[in-house]
Design a protein around this motif. Structure first.
Motif, PDB file in Angstrom:
ATOM      1  N   TRP A  60       0.832  -1.206   0.000  1.00  0.00           N
ATOM      2  CA  TRP A  60       0.000   0.000   0.000  1.00  0.00           C
ATOM      3  C   TRP A  60       0.873   1.266   0.000  1.00  0.00           C
ATOM      4  O   TRP A  60       0.622   2.205  -0.748  1.00  0.00           O
ATOM      5  CB  TRP A  60      -0.924  -0.043   1.227  1.00  0.00           C
ATOM      6  CG  TRP A  60      -1.764   1.177   1.413  1.00  0.00           C
ATOM      7  CD1 TRP A  60      -2.918   1.484   0.758  1.00  0.00           C
ATOM      8  CD2 TRP A  60      -1.520   2.257   2.329  1.00  0.00           C
ATOM      9  NE1 TRP A  60      -3.416   2.697   1.211  1.00  0.00           N
ATOM     10  CE2 TRP A  60      -2.570   3.181   2.175  1.00  0.00           C
ATOM     11  CE3 TRP A  60      -0.515   2.519   3.267  1.00  0.00           C
ATOM     12  CZ2 TRP A  60      -2.650   4.358   2.911  1.00  0.00           C
ATOM     13  CZ3 TRP A  60      -0.596   3.689   3.997  1.00  0.00           C
ATOM     14  CH2 TRP A  60      -1.643   4.601   3.821  1.00  0.00           C
ATOM     15  N   ARG A 104       3.780   7.297   8.828  1.00  0.00           N
ATOM     16  CA  ARG A 104       2.866   6.161   8.650  1.00  0.00           C
ATOM     17  C   ARG A 104       3.158   5.071   9.678  1.00  0.00           C
ATOM     18  O   ARG A 104       2.253   4.455  10.226  1.00  0.00           O
ATOM     19  CB  ARG A 104       2.997   5.562   7.247  1.00  0.00           C
ATOM     20  CG  ARG A 104       2.689   6.471   6.088  1.00  0.00           C
ATOM     21  CD  ARG A 104       1.428   7.266   6.283  1.00  0.00           C
ATOM     22  NE  ARG A 104       0.863   7.773   5.064  1.00  0.00           N
ATOM     23  CZ  ARG A 104       1.382   8.751   4.312  1.00  0.00           C
ATOM     24  NH1 ARG A 104       2.519   9.323   4.639  1.00  0.00           N
ATOM     25  NH2 ARG A 104       0.755   9.159   3.232  1.00  0.00           N
ATOM     26  N   ARG A 157       1.740   5.893  12.993  1.00  0.00           N
ATOM     27  CA  ARG A 157       0.293   5.621  13.013  1.00  0.00           C
ATOM     28  C   ARG A 157       0.034   4.129  13.157  1.00  0.00           C
ATOM     29  O   ARG A 157      -0.854   3.709  13.882  1.00  0.00           O
ATOM     30  CB  ARG A 157      -0.359   6.118  11.721  1.00  0.00           C
ATOM     31  CG  ARG A 157      -0.782   7.550  11.834  1.00  0.00           C
ATOM     32  CD  ARG A 157      -1.656   7.925  10.655  1.00  0.00           C
ATOM     33  NE  ARG A 157      -1.308   9.276  10.260  1.00  0.00           N
ATOM     34  CZ  ARG A 157      -1.289   9.712   9.018  1.00  0.00           C
ATOM     35  NH1 ARG A 157      -1.621   8.908   8.033  1.00  0.00           N
ATOM     36  NH2 ARG A 157      -0.951  10.951   8.756  1.00  0.00           N
ATOM     37  N   TYR A 158       0.828   3.337  12.457  1.00  0.00           N
ATOM     38  CA  TYR A 158       0.672   1.881  12.556  1.00  0.00           C
ATOM     39  C   TYR A 158       0.828   1.436  14.010  1.00  0.00           C
ATOM     40  O   TYR A 158       0.004   0.684  14.535  1.00  0.00           O
ATOM     41  CB  TYR A 158       1.701   1.177  11.667  1.00  0.00           C
ATOM     42  CG  TYR A 158       1.808  -0.305  11.921  1.00  0.00           C
ATOM     43  CD1 TYR A 158       0.912  -1.184  11.329  1.00  0.00           C
ATOM     44  CD2 TYR A 158       2.790  -0.816  12.770  1.00  0.00           C
ATOM     45  CE1 TYR A 158       0.989  -2.547  11.582  1.00  0.00           C
ATOM     46  CE2 TYR A 158       2.871  -2.170  13.028  1.00  0.00           C
ATOM     47  CZ  TYR A 158       1.977  -3.035  12.438  1.00  0.00           C
ATOM     48  OH  TYR A 158       2.057  -4.382  12.687  1.00  0.00           O
ATOM     49  N   ASN A 169      -3.695   3.294  14.438  1.00  0.00           N
ATOM     50  CA  ASN A 169      -4.653   4.012  13.597  1.00  0.00           C
ATOM     51  C   ASN A 169      -4.149   4.328  12.194  1.00  0.00           C
ATOM     52  O   ASN A 169      -4.347   5.422  11.681  1.00  0.00           O
ATOM     53  CB  ASN A 169      -5.182   5.282  14.301  1.00  0.00           C
ATOM     54  CG  ASN A 169      -4.043   6.167  14.765  1.00  0.00           C
ATOM     55  OD1 ASN A 169      -2.930   6.059  14.257  1.00  0.00           O
ATOM     56  ND2 ASN A 169      -4.298   7.040  15.708  1.00  0.00           N
ATOM     57  N   LEU A 170      -3.509   3.333  11.591  1.00  0.00           N
ATOM     58  CA  LEU A 170      -3.146   3.482  10.175  1.00  0.00           C
ATOM     59  C   LEU A 170      -4.290   2.941   9.338  1.00  0.00           C
ATOM     60  O   LEU A 170      -4.643   1.767   9.443  1.00  0.00           O
ATOM     61  CB  LEU A 170      -1.868   2.710   9.872  1.00  0.00           C
ATOM     62  CG  LEU A 170      -1.391   2.775   8.412  1.00  0.00           C
ATOM     63  CD1 LEU A 170      -0.864   4.153   8.072  1.00  0.00           C
ATOM     64  CD2 LEU A 170      -0.319   1.733   8.139  1.00  0.00           C
ATOM     65  N   GLN A 171      -4.904   3.801   8.542  1.00  0.00           N
ATOM     66  CA  GLN A 171      -6.029   3.383   7.698  1.00  0.00           C
ATOM     67  C   GLN A 171      -5.524   3.129   6.285  1.00  0.00           C
ATOM     68  O   GLN A 171      -4.976   4.033   5.665  1.00  0.00           O
ATOM     69  CB  GLN A 171      -7.085   4.502   7.632  1.00  0.00           C
ATOM     70  CG  GLN A 171      -7.573   5.007   8.974  1.00  0.00           C
ATOM     71  CD  GLN A 171      -8.579   4.060   9.616  1.00  0.00           C
ATOM     72  OE1 GLN A 171      -9.074   3.143   8.963  1.00  0.00           O
ATOM     73  NE2 GLN A 171      -8.855   4.277  10.903  1.00  0.00           N
ATOM     74  N   LEU A 172      -5.712   1.933   5.788  1.00  0.00           N
ATOM     75  CA  LEU A 172      -5.374   1.678   4.383  1.00  0.00           C
ATOM     76  C   LEU A 172      -6.617   1.982   3.551  1.00  0.00           C
ATOM     77  O   LEU A 172      -7.675   1.428   3.807  1.00  0.00           O
ATOM     78  CB  LEU A 172      -4.986   0.216   4.160  1.00  0.00           C
ATOM     79  CG  LEU A 172      -3.888  -0.395   5.030  1.00  0.00           C
ATOM     80  CD1 LEU A 172      -3.405  -1.691   4.410  1.00  0.00           C
ATOM     81  CD2 LEU A 172      -2.723   0.550   5.224  1.00  0.00           C
ATOM     82  N   ASP A 173      -6.467   2.886   2.562  1.00  0.00           N
ATOM     83  CA  ASP A 173      -7.664   3.166   1.758  1.00  0.00           C
ATOM     84  C   ASP A 173      -7.527   2.598   0.363  1.00  0.00           C
ATOM     85  O   ASP A 173      -6.492   2.067  -0.013  1.00  0.00           O
ATOM     86  CB  ASP A 173      -7.922   4.672   1.674  1.00  0.00           C
ATOM     87  CG  ASP A 173      -6.648   5.444   1.444  1.00  0.00           C
ATOM     88  OD1 ASP A 173      -5.825   5.010   0.600  1.00  0.00           O
ATOM     89  OD2 ASP A 173      -6.438   6.452   2.129  1.00  0.00           O
TER      90      ASP A 173
END
Ligand SMILES: Nc1ncnc2c1ncn2[C@@H]1O[C@H](COP(=O)(O)OP(=O)(O)OP(=O)(O)O)[C@@H](O)[C@H]1O
Ligand SMILES: [Mg+2]
Length: 370
Positions: A343, A358, A361-362, A366-370
């Motif tokens: 990603w 990133r 956040r991971y 709260n790392l969001q993969l979009d």
């Protein structure tokens, strides 16, 4: 430094070289290779003066009695200077520009230096505070790999790095204390060795310690002691494969006992192909409790990919023991990490600070993969 300043500010130049006052200044251009400039430094005295100025800023001297000097500019660019008649044709200055744009894990994967699965395994090991040794030949990319794996460090830990000259660039958001050794002055005073810094670093309450290069017995002893007392250590050593790495560590002059070696969890071997010039991760090995290396993944020159040789055993056992994760949990985690790396590459996240963001956040969940 007069017109050399213009060269210094060009990020496409990797090296700037003065050979003497008769020849023009040479540069190594990222795209065009070696080029002759139209800049000539008019006298030998001027070259010597530049070298002295550079040295003075960082407390180093170049004189007839000490005609060789290693120093660096405030920008981090490495400088070597030599004086006539040691350098026969005149005074020289060699500047290796500091890589402003350090290697990162996404760049390494894109360049096919390392595969996704291998990168995910290293990430897993780092998250679980395992120590890693990076070996390889001269110029194989050891220091670059050291920089790359530091992309995986969690943000809430203290990192101390120790180098002879600073080459590492960690993500900005990390709690990082970079330190540098210093040679003694001509009277033999003021030297700060790697061993001094290593011993000192243990009193600075580090979670992770990075060491530029292990060369001597005492450094290796302190380093392994640090691993055994619960620090995660990352260092480079000169050796061509995993077996040779252990051989080097367990034989004179370093001569560490084999069971001590078991504190190293993984050995990563970097290699530069002499024929093609390609830099690749050659092997990833784990170390058994007896101190023997077991190769997990190995580069296949035919396919230009890494083959899995065997599943990690010691590594997974250690992780299970300390975290309660089952084998399936660990495998699931590796797959998730692989997806995140994919990603990041898809999103073109290549810059060291952006990766650091990133990662943090991971680790905070709260790392969001979009
Ligand atoms: N995977 C890679 N692909 C392309 N170039 C690379 C790669 N890794 C490193 N390099 C380049 O190779 C050169 C040497 O890299 P590096 O300094 O990391 O090697 P090293 O093994 O630490 O060298 P030394 O033996 O001098 O300590 C640098 O210019 C670096 O940018
Ligand atoms: Mg190096």
């Amino acid at each position: 430094m007069g017109k050399i300043d213009i060269l210094l500010s060009d990020p496409r130049l990797e090296e700037i070289i003065v050979n003497n006052h008769k020849e023009p200044v040479w540069v190594y251009h990222r795209r065009f290779g070696w080029l002759k400039t139209n800049i000539i430094i008019p006298t030998e005295a001027r070259i010597r003066h530049f070298a002295m100025m550079i040295g003075r800023d960082v407390g180093k001297e170049i004189t007839n009695l000490n005609p060789l000097m290693d120093a660096h500019l405030a920008s981090g660019d490495r400088v070597n200077a030599t004086l006539y008649p040691i350098s026969n044709r005149g005074n020289t200055i060699t500047i290796r520009k500091f890589a402003e744009d350090p290697w990162t894990i996404t760049k390494f994967i894109e360049e096919n230096t390392i595969g996704l699965e291998a990168a995910a395994l290293i990430w897993l090991a780092i998250q679980n505070e395992m120590s890693i040794l990076i070996s390889g030949g001269t110029g194989s990319g050891k220091t670059s790999m050291l920089n790359v794996i530091s992309n995986f460090f969690p943000p809430n830990q203290r990192i101390v790095s120790i180098e002879d000259t600073r080459e590492l660039t960690l993500p900005q958001n990390l709690h990082w204390v970079p330190m540098e050794t210093r040679l003694a002055n001509p009277e033999g005073k003021g030297g700060v060795t790697m061993l001094d810094l290593l011993v000192n670093s243990l009193r600075m309450r580090p979670d992770r310690i990075i060491v530029g290069e292990i060369r001597r017995k005492q450094e290796a002893e302190v380093l392994l002691e640090a691993m055994h007392t619960g620090h995660s250590v990352y260092a480079t050593i000169h050796a061509n494969n995993a077996d040779e790495t252990v051989m080097r560590l367990t034989n004179p002059p370093i001569d560490i006992s084999k069971p001590m070696i078991s504190a190293i969890s993984l050995i990563l071997v970097q290699n530069r192909n002499r024929r093609t010039g390609k830099r690749r991760t050659l092997q990833i090995a784990e170390v058994t409790s007896a101190g023997d290396p077991v190769v997990l993944m190995q580069y296949n020159a035919q396919t230009d990919r890494m083959d899995t040789i065997t599943e990690p055993k010691v590594t997974f056992e250690k992780i299970s023991l300390y975290t309660g994760m089952t084998r399936q949990d660990i495998q699931f985690d590796i797959r998730q990490k692989t997806r995140i790396l994919q990603w990041l590459i898809g999103k073109k996240v290549k810059d060291v600070d952006e990766i650091g963001m990133r990662m943090s956040r991971y680790y905070l969940g709260n790392l969001q993969l979009d």
